[in-house]
Design a protein around this motif. Structure first.
Motif, short mmCIF file in Angstrom:
data_model
loop_
_atom_site.label_atom_id
_atom_site.label_comp_id
_atom_site.label_asym_id
_atom_site.label_seq_id
_atom_site.Cartn_x
_atom_site.Cartn_y
_atom_site.Cartn_z
N UNK A 27 0.82 -1.20 0.00
CA UNK A 27 0.00 0.00 0.00
C UNK A 27 0.85 1.25 0.00
N UNK A 28 0.16 2.39 0.00
CA UNK A 28 0.81 3.67 -0.11
C UNK A 28 0.10 4.65 0.83
N UNK A 29 0.86 5.42 1.56
CA UNK A 29 0.29 6.47 2.39
C UNK A 29 -0.17 7.58 1.45
N UNK B 190 -5.74 -5.79 7.07
CA UNK B 190 -5.47 -4.83 6.00
C UNK B 190 -6.53 -3.73 5.97
N UNK B 191 -7.78 -4.05 6.31
CA UNK B 191 -8.85 -3.06 6.31
C UNK B 191 -8.55 -1.91 7.26
N UNK B 192 -7.82 -2.18 8.33
CA UNK B 192 -7.46 -1.14 9.31
C UNK B 192 -6.62 -0.04 8.67
N UNK B 193 -5.86 -0.38 7.63
CA UNK B 193 -4.99 0.61 7.00
C UNK B 193 -5.76 1.78 6.41
N UNK B 194 -6.98 1.54 5.98
CA UNK B 194 -7.81 2.62 5.40
C UNK B 194 -8.03 3.74 6.42
N UNK B 195 -8.08 3.39 7.70
CA UNK B 195 -8.27 4.41 8.75
C UNK B 195 -7.10 5.39 8.80
N UNK B 196 -5.97 5.00 8.25
CA UNK B 196 -4.77 5.86 8.25
C UNK B 196 -4.47 6.43 6.87
N UNK B 197 -5.46 6.38 5.98
CA UNK B 197 -5.29 6.86 4.60
C UNK B 197 -4.20 6.12 3.85
N UNK B 198 -4.13 4.82 4.08
CA UNK B 198 -3.22 3.95 3.36
C UNK B 198 -4.07 3.12 2.41
N UNK B 199 -3.73 3.19 1.12
CA UNK B 199 -4.49 2.46 0.12
C UNK B 199 -3.60 1.55 -0.69
N UNK B 200 -4.22 0.56 -1.31
CA UNK B 200 -3.48 -0.42 -2.13
C UNK B 200 -2.90 0.24 -3.37
N UNK B 201 -1.81 -0.34 -3.84
CA UNK B 201 -1.19 0.15 -5.07
C UNK B 201 -1.57 -0.72 -6.23
#
Length: 169
Positions: free
Chosen positions: A11-13, A158-169
């Motif tokens: 993912x990417x910030x 992985x779903x938790x990452x969305x809470x930190x504005x991290x999305x898949x590449x």
């Protein structure tokens, strides 16, 4: 290692990790006093990636990810986290737990542990916390598991990452 199921995510910030929350600028002024100091500083490599996170926020994200991982895999979980430079502050207690190992190069440990521990979670991020740091604000998360039924838990993690504005590449 053929009996090990591997789940991967890159993912990417995408923007600041905590919307609508002030973020402390933790950059310090370099003690530059003469032309030579400025010339040397100007030649230092720097990243083209934007600085979207500071050390405190970085540790906060890692803390929340480790806490969630320990919830999802409460038994026999080993966590390897690549961390390049300490932020000169106390780490959250979760990052100092017995099942967490912080290191600069996690690859040799992955080679040693994958398949020998029940669940091996690796977190390898290259978030830019100050302009002289190298990276592209990416994060790679892998789960090596000797049980094949971990896809659902991995997706929850992985779903938790969305809470930190991290999305898949």
């Amino acid at each position: 290692m053929s009996n090990v199921a591997k789940h991967e995510y890159v993912g990417h910030l995408l923007s600041v990790p905590f919307n609508n929350k002030p973020s402390a600028a933790l950059a310090r002024c370099m003690p530059l006093s003469n032309d030579s100091d400025f010339a040397i500083f100007a030649d230092l490599p720097c990243s083209d990636a934007p600085v979207l996170i500071n050390f405190i926020e970085h540790y906060q994200i890692l803390n929340e990810l480790v806490l969630l991982a320990n919830e999802l895999w409460p038994k026999e979980l080993t966590i390897l986290i690549r961390i390049s430079m300490p932020g000169g502050m106390r780490l959250p207690a979760s990052l100092l737990a017995n099942n967490v190992l912080l290191m600069q190069d996690i690859k040799p440990e992955i080679d040693k542990l994958a398949g020998k521990v029940t669940h091996l979670l690796t977190i390898d991020d290259n978030f830019i916390r100050y302009q002289l740091e190298q990276g592209h604000n990416q994060i790679a998360i892998n789960l090596h598991s000797v049980s094949n039924n971990q896809q659902v838990n991995f997706y929850k993690f992985i779903a938790k990452l969305r809470h930190f504005n991290i999305g898949a590449q």
